[in-house]
Design a protein around this motif. Structure first.
Motif: not given
Ligand code: SF4
Ligand code: SF4
Length: 462
Positions: A436-459
């Protein structure tokens, strides 16, 4: 013709000879054992808070709320409203596997109700104590039997020890059943602004080394390595000095000056050359990894009989008195901010800017995992920008220390494509935010991965 040695050199010769053991340590430390690719160089902002000694805070008149839960462990209160307690007295306990809670100062129990830990996202049961200002310790509580790995693990739970590096995992569970050949002590503090571990290593190196030697003895570990980045020369020197004077052979090794050098798989790689596969535990590659502050706390517990009732917290950003304080667990964040004369509109970031979060509740209290308070972070960090479409520049791929492909992971997150998430190894993401820090398009990469882990893996639903 006779040659004479200048007096300046002869005077300094004894000192130079006395430093030879340090030079040997320095030689040992030059090489890391393994390398990893990726990561980012960040502006540290360490000078804002690392130049003054750790301070204590006045407690008279304060009401502290000491949380009873850590992760899945919930202690039951064992005190009653109106009861006077001393510092270090047990206020919450439970069966084996429970992290006990202790009074972090002396005073009277005023309530048992919920509180909001500064870096938690859920309210927790807590014991409230009105401090009497005496800060009177209960009698020290040392182990009563010869220490074995099992008895040390149980003792760590009873002394309230959890990992102080961020995750807050119960230390006793980490020690349980472990038979490592190497102890790694994480002295990396790669998050910008945070200097709590730096100051701890500079000021209490002897205690850290004594605790490391104790662990090595109890677990019969032959190799102890402390990893620190080279931007902490005073901490490195203090630990070298302490290690040279120890009976235990302890190496102080330098880590890459790249974020996130303290990430567990990267630390293991740097200090041992071993690879920790995604989903595996350090014990599976023969190592035990503990944060430097956790090791210090373990030493305080075993050697001095003092449970974990406080931690070092960095206060930085827009404050008149930045630095590090020894904050009792349960002290209101507002009191710490007032003592440091915080400025601005009350905006506070908990932890560092890469892994931390905004303070959600102004009534929050210091918990065992509160490493720092960053006031008016917006004034020190790049302004937030709106996201734009991915331009497939691959900078996120180059920055990822886990060799993942964040742009593909993001696409899989957006489509909630479980097979693709598995193929792109979402589970290997350490949520460091380098992408996320280096992305020039300011995409919410890390936040999306964190959320995906919570919603998909942990329900968990957002
Ligand atoms: S860094 Fe951002 S813009 Fe570049 S490829 Fe990755 S996600 Fe796309
Ligand atoms: S947040 Fe995850 S995907 Fe992004 S750089 Fe860190 S490990 Fe890689």
């Amino acid at each position: 013709m006779t040659s004479t040695i200048p007096a300046r050199i002869t005077q300094q010769l004894p000192f130079a000879i006395s430093q030879l053991p340090l030079l040997r340590q320095l030689f040992n430390s030059v090489q890391q054992r393994g390398h990893w690719r990726g990561g980012v160089r960040l502006r540290g902002h360490k000078q804002l808070s690392n130049h003054t000694p750790i301070r204590s805070l006045p407690l008279a008149g304060q009401e502290l709320a000491i949380p009873l839960s850590h992760g899945r462990s919930s202690a039951q209160p064992c005190v009653q409203v109106g009861q006077r307690v001393c510092k270090g007295e047990v206020i919450g306990d439970g069966p084996a596997g429970t992290v006990w809670a202790h009074a972090s100062t002396s005073g009277v129990v005023t309530a048992i109700k919920e509180c909001c830990p500064a870096d938690g996202d859920q309210r927790q049961a807590a014991v409230y104590i009105a401090a009497d200002g005496l800060d009177e310790w209960a009698p020290a509580c040392r182990p009563t039997t010869v220490l074995t790995p099992a008895s040390l693990a149980a003792f760590a739970m009873q002394m309230g020890l959890v990992g102080l590096g961020g995750a807050g995992f119960p230390t006793g569970l980490k020690l349980q059943g472990a038979s490592p050949d190497t102890l790694l002590i994480n002295g990396a503090e790669c998050e910008p602004f945070l200097t709590c571990d730096d100051r701890l290593m500079r000021e209490r190196a002897g205690e850290i080394v004594a605790a490391a030697a104790l662990l090595a003895s109890v677990f019969a570990i032959g190799r102890v390595r402390i990893g620190i980045e080279p931007n902490k020369p005073q901490a490195i020197a203090a630990l070298w000095q302490a290690a040279v004077g120890s009976d235990c052979h302890i190496e102080v090794l330098t880590l890459p000056l790249r974020y996130p050098a303290g990430g567990q798989p990267l630390l293991i790689k740097s200090l041992t050359g071993r690879t920790l596969a995604p989903g595996k535990l350090p014990a599976e590659v023969g190592v035990m990894v503990l944060n430097v502050a956790t090791v210090y706390a373990l030493g305080r517990a075993v050697l001095h009989g003092r449970p974990l009732v406080s931690r070092i917290v960095t206060i930085s950003g827009a404050v008149a008195q930045p630095g590090n304080v020894e904050a009792p667990i349960g002290l209101p964040v507002a009191s710490v901010l007032a003592a440091a004369q915080a400025q601005g509109d009350g905006s506070v970031h908990i932890g560092g800017p890469m892994m931390g979060r905004k303070l959600a509740d102004a009534r929050a209290v210091i918990s065992k995992t509160t490493s720092g308070l960053l006031v008016q972070a917006e004034a020190f960090l790049p302004a937030a920008q709106a996201s734009r479409p991915c331009i497939r520049c691959n900078r996120c791929v180059d920055a990822c220390p886990m060799s993942l492909r964040p742009l593909h992971l993001l696409a899989a997150c957006q489509q909630q494509d479980r097979p693709a998430l598995q193929q792109e190894q979402l589970g290997a993401c350490i949520e460091c935010g380098a992408c996320s820090h280096v992305c020039p398009s300011k995409l919410p990469l890390r936040d999306s991965f964190r959320q995906a882990k919570r919603t998909i893996w942990l329900g968990v639903r957002s």
